[in-house]
Scaffold this motif. Structure first.
Motif, short mmCIF file in Angstrom:
data_model
loop_
_atom_site.label_atom_id
_atom_site.label_comp_id
_atom_site.label_asym_id
_atom_site.label_seq_id
_atom_site.Cartn_x
_atom_site.Cartn_y
_atom_site.Cartn_z
N LEU A 92 7.75 4.28 -6.97
CA LEU A 92 6.86 4.84 -8.00
C LEU A 92 5.44 4.29 -7.82
O LEU A 92 4.46 5.01 -7.94
N LEU A 93 5.38 2.99 -7.50
CA LEU A 93 4.09 2.35 -7.30
C LEU A 93 3.40 2.93 -6.06
O LEU A 93 2.21 3.23 -6.07
N ARG A 94 4.18 3.12 -5.01
CA ARG A 94 3.62 3.67 -3.78
C ARG A 94 3.08 5.09 -4.03
O ARG A 94 2.01 5.45 -3.56
N GLY A 95 3.83 5.86 -4.78
CA GLY A 95 3.38 7.21 -5.12
C GLY A 95 2.08 7.16 -5.89
O GLY A 95 1.15 7.92 -5.63
N HIS A 96 2.01 6.22 -6.83
CA HIS A 96 0.81 6.06 -7.64
C HIS A 96 -0.39 5.71 -6.76
O HIS A 96 -1.48 6.27 -6.92
N SER A 146 0.85 -1.19 0.00
CA SER A 146 0.00 0.00 0.00
C SER A 146 0.88 1.24 0.00
O SER A 146 2.11 1.13 0.05
N ARG A 147 0.25 2.40 -0.02
CA ARG A 147 1.05 3.61 -0.04
C ARG A 147 1.76 3.84 1.29
O ARG A 147 2.55 4.77 1.41
N PHE A 148 1.49 2.97 2.27
CA PHE A 148 2.19 3.10 3.55
C PHE A 148 3.30 2.07 3.68
O PHE A 148 3.98 2.01 4.69
#
Length: 167
Positions: A80-84, A44-46
């Motif tokens: 990059l994925l987390r930012g997305h 996840s973004r965390f």
């Protein structure tokens, strides 16, 4: 056990939909270039990108394929994925990553130890690659081909770069 690497990583990228790390590699046993898609789960973004990168690199299913891909490169793809996932645009994520990875022009490279020097060098290589790249497919980010083992013999001339600045 067979000697030598059966797979050579060529490009590594991230796909946002569905979230996955994508590797283009050469399969020497069959002399073919293949694509391997490694789905990203429980991220996840965390999440911590370093831990995710290490888990992927050490995953028994993918280990052999990711031999030539640096941990730093995988961390970058996860960031990059987390930012997305956090609603950032790709440009924002790259920008953020770049801020953490900037080179201080005043720094005396001669005083750095090998590990730090290698890190700076890979950052410079990436910045160079990133400025050179063209993005074709909006949903797929090709990451930069960095630090593949066959480049190691070039290591010693990494800094013999022509530059117009006075030293």
């Amino acid at each position: 056990s067979r000697t030598g690497m059966t797979f050579t990583a060529q490009k590594c990228g991230v796909c946002f939909q569905p979230p996955s790390i994508v590797l283009i590699y050469r399969d020497h046993s069959q002399d073919k270039t293949r694509q391997r898609i490694m789905p990203v789960r429980n991220f996840s973004r965390f999440s911590d990108c370093s831990i995710a990168a290490e888990q992927l690199k050490n995953n028994p299913r993918h280990k052999a394929y990711l031999e030539g891909v640096s941990l730093r490169q995988l961390q970058k793809l996860y960031s990059l994925l987390r930012g997305h996932l956090g609603g950032e645009s790709l440009a924002e994520s790259l920008e953020k990553f770049q801020q953490e990875e900037t080179i201080d022009p005043e720094e005396d490279m001669n005083k750095l130890d090998d590990k730090e020097l290698a890190k700076r060098k890979s950052i410079m290589d990436e910045l160079f690659e990133r400025n050179r790249k063209k993005k074709d497919d909006p949903d797929f980010v090709y990451d930069i081909e960095v630090e593949f083992p066959q480049d190691e013999q070039l290591e010693s001339c990494g800094w013999d770069v022509e530059s117009d600045e006075e030293i």
